[in-house]
Design a protein around this motif. Structure first.
Motif, PDB file in Angstrom:
ATOM      1  N   ARG A   1      -6.754  -6.226   4.815  1.00 12.15           N
ATOM      2  CA  ARG A   1      -6.897  -4.985   4.065  1.00 12.15           C
ATOM      3  C   ARG A   1      -5.908  -3.923   4.537  1.00 12.15           C
ATOM      4  N   ALA A   2      -5.641  -3.000   3.591  1.00 15.84           N
ATOM      5  CA  ALA A   2      -4.793  -1.840   3.919  1.00 15.84           C
ATOM      6  C   ALA A   2      -5.170  -0.692   2.986  1.00 15.84           C
ATOM      7  N   ALA A   3      -5.464   0.467   3.553  1.00 14.46           N
ATOM      8  CA  ALA A   3      -5.843   1.627   2.734  1.00 14.46           C
ATOM      9  C   ALA A   3      -4.583   2.391   2.300  1.00 14.46           C
TER      10      ALA A   3
ATOM     11  N   ASP B   1     -13.529   3.470  -3.696  1.00 13.98           N
ATOM     12  CA  ASP B   1     -14.886   3.752  -3.213  1.00 13.98           C
ATOM     13  C   ASP B   1     -15.678   2.432  -3.159  1.00 13.98           C
ATOM     14  N   ASP B   2     -16.717   2.268  -3.981  1.00 13.98           N
ATOM     15  CA  ASP B   2     -17.543   1.058  -3.930  1.00 13.98           C
ATOM     16  C   ASP B   2     -17.287   0.117  -5.095  1.00 13.98           C
ATOM     17  N   SER B   3     -16.226   0.336  -5.863  1.00 14.47           N
ATOM     18  CA  SER B   3     -15.968  -0.476  -7.056  1.00 14.47           C
ATOM     19  C   SER B   3     -14.665  -1.262  -6.912  1.00 14.47           C
ATOM     20  N   VAL B   4     -14.647  -2.416  -7.575  1.00 12.20           N
ATOM     21  CA  VAL B   4     -13.446  -3.251  -7.615  1.00 12.20           C
ATOM     22  C   VAL B   4     -12.709  -2.903  -8.903  1.00 12.20           C
TER      23      VAL B   4
ATOM     24  N   ALA C   1       0.843  -1.205   0.000  1.00 13.30           N
ATOM     25  CA  ALA C   1       0.000   0.000   0.000  1.00 13.30           C
ATOM     26  C   ALA C   1       0.871   1.246   0.000  1.00 13.30           C
ATOM     27  N   ASN C   2       1.964   1.204   0.730  1.00 16.13           N
ATOM     28  CA  ASN C   2       2.891   2.346   0.726  1.00 16.13           C
ATOM     29  C   ASN C   2       3.505   2.548  -0.659  1.00 16.13           C
TER      30      ASN C   2
ATOM     31  N   GLU D   1      -8.399   1.124  -1.609  1.00 13.81           N
ATOM     32  CA  GLU D   1      -8.128   0.083  -0.584  1.00 13.81           C
ATOM     33  C   GLU D   1      -7.515  -1.136  -1.259  1.00 13.81           C
ATOM     34  N   LEU D   2      -6.495  -1.647  -0.636  1.00 10.03           N
ATOM     35  CA  LEU D   2      -5.800  -2.829  -1.133  1.00 10.03           C
ATOM     36  C   LEU D   2      -6.067  -3.992  -0.169  1.00 10.03           C
ATOM     37  N   CYS D   3      -6.302  -5.148  -0.723  1.00 10.01           N
ATOM     38  CA  CYS D   3      -6.499  -6.326   0.165  1.00 10.01           C
ATOM     39  C   CYS D   3      -5.854  -7.555  -0.467  1.00 10.01           C
TER      40      CYS D   3
END
Length: 376
Positions: free
Chosen positions: A141-143, A104-107, A67-68, A152-154
């Motif tokens: 998860r990690a934002a 947001d709400d999309s993949v 994420a970084n 957001e990354l997971c």
């Protein structure tokens, strides 16, 4: 009071019986196997929990670093598509672990380009995660940082594959296999022991019944010989009518009782019957009745339950040994001879023993023949 004693007796027999001990040992072994299996399962569970906790910690560190990295790329002018391309080309994914990027709400990205294009309704973030949560997976998860926090990354990891990579399934299989083999061995030993004990118990029960039957027959013969009946009773003394000759401390059967015992000793349950004569060597000396009976009482004290003793005439006695093989009777003859030698040293008169040879004749015939030879 009597009922209480009988009840206590039944309880005692239950708790001391072979069957109760068999049940107790069986339950103990089963409980031991169950406890051992439970301990192994608890240990396996703890090992798995510890391994999965370490795995999730490592994965969380990795996804935080990723994420970084993505944040740094976007801060340095990389577009969203550049980030997606980077994830598809540079980040290794597999069937057991893959990465997902959402905004947001999309993949935006899931596993690889092909999977991402085929998401369909799963492009909705909530729908996608709901679908993942229905499977046996771990989601971490990690934002992204600063102004990119709407990204957001997971990472999604398949639990079975993670355990397989850590050899947890194989480790669990080997441990359960060892427990199963140990349980099978213990169960086999238990079944073998129970079978042996069961056969032993049945043999003991059969032996007890046989002994009871034989003892009943011996008792019946003893009762029948306790009182003589018939035309000869008016010619006999009081001792001869009762069938017993009494000394100060002991009782001996008389000649009539001995003969009746011999005549009734053809029952197979009473055989083999051995006849052993015990003679006081009178010579030219005179011995009182008390002297003779004192010596015979010492011999009678050494008799076994299957042996009876009677006086044939003054100084001549006979021992009838029921259910006694000839070889055993020979040993008994030696034992009684040793006692006779001890009596000779103490009392001053000799006692000799003579075991009648065993053959096919009836016991009474062997006895009469030995008597005839002695008289001659």
């Amino acid at each position: 009071m009597r009922m209480k004693k009988q009840k206590k007796g039944r309880i005692k027999r239950i708790y001391t019986s072979l069957r109760y001990r068999m049940i107790s040992i069986s339950v103990t072994v089963m409980v031991f196997i169950a406890v051992m299996l439970a301990a192994m399962l608890v240990e396996l569970h703890n090992n798995q929990e510890q391994y999965m906790s370490m795995y999730q910690k490592d994965q969380q560190q990795f996804i935080d670093q990723l994420a970084n990295t993505l944040t740094y790329m976007m801060e340095n002018g990389k577009t969203e598509q550049d980030v997606i391309t980077y994830m598809g080309d540079e980040i290794e994914a597999s069937g057991s672990r893959f990465f997902v990027l959402t905004k947001d709400d999309s993949v935006l990205f899931a596993k690889n380009d092909i999977t991402t294009k085929c998401l369909g309704s799963l492009k909705d973030k909530k729908t996608f995660y709901k679908s993942m949560e229905q499977q046996d997976v771990i989601i971490q998860r990690a934002a992204l940082l600063r102004e990119f926090q709407n990204y957001e990354l997971c990472v999604v990891s398949d639990v079975y594959s993670v355990k397989a990579e850590g050899n947890l399934n194989k480790h669990q299989y080997y441990i359960l296999l060892v427990v199963a083999i140990m349980s099978l061995v213990l169960a086999s030993l238990l079944v073998t022991m129970l079978g042996y004990w069961n056969r032993t118990e049945k043999q003991l029960e059969g032996t007890e019944k046989e002994l009871d039957l034989r003892n009943e027959k011996m008792e019946q013969i003893s009762q029948e010989t306790g009182t003589l009946t018939g035309d000869k009773t008016d010619l006999l003394t009081k001792e001869e009518v009762t069938g017993i000759i009494k000394s100060k401390k002991a009782e001996f059967y008389n000649i009539y009782t001995i003969k009746m015992l011999l005549q009734k000793s053809e029952d197979a349950d009473l055989k083999p019957l051995q006849i052993l004569f015990v003679n006081v060597v009178m010579g030219n000396r005179y011995f009182t009745k008390d002297q003779i009976f004192n010596a015979m009482e010492r011999i009678q004290d050494q008799l076994r339950p299957v042996e009876v003793m009677g006086e044939i005439r003054r100084g001549r006695f006979v021992i009838l040994a029921y259910r006694t093989p000839y070889e055993t009777a020979k040993k008994r003859e030696q034992e009684i001879m040793a006692l006779c030698k001890q009596i000779e040293k103490e009392e001053g008169f000799a006692i000799r023993c003579q075991l009648v040879e065993e053959d096919e004749r009836k016991a009474i015939e062997r006895f009469e023949q030995a008597q005839t030879e002695d008289m001659a």
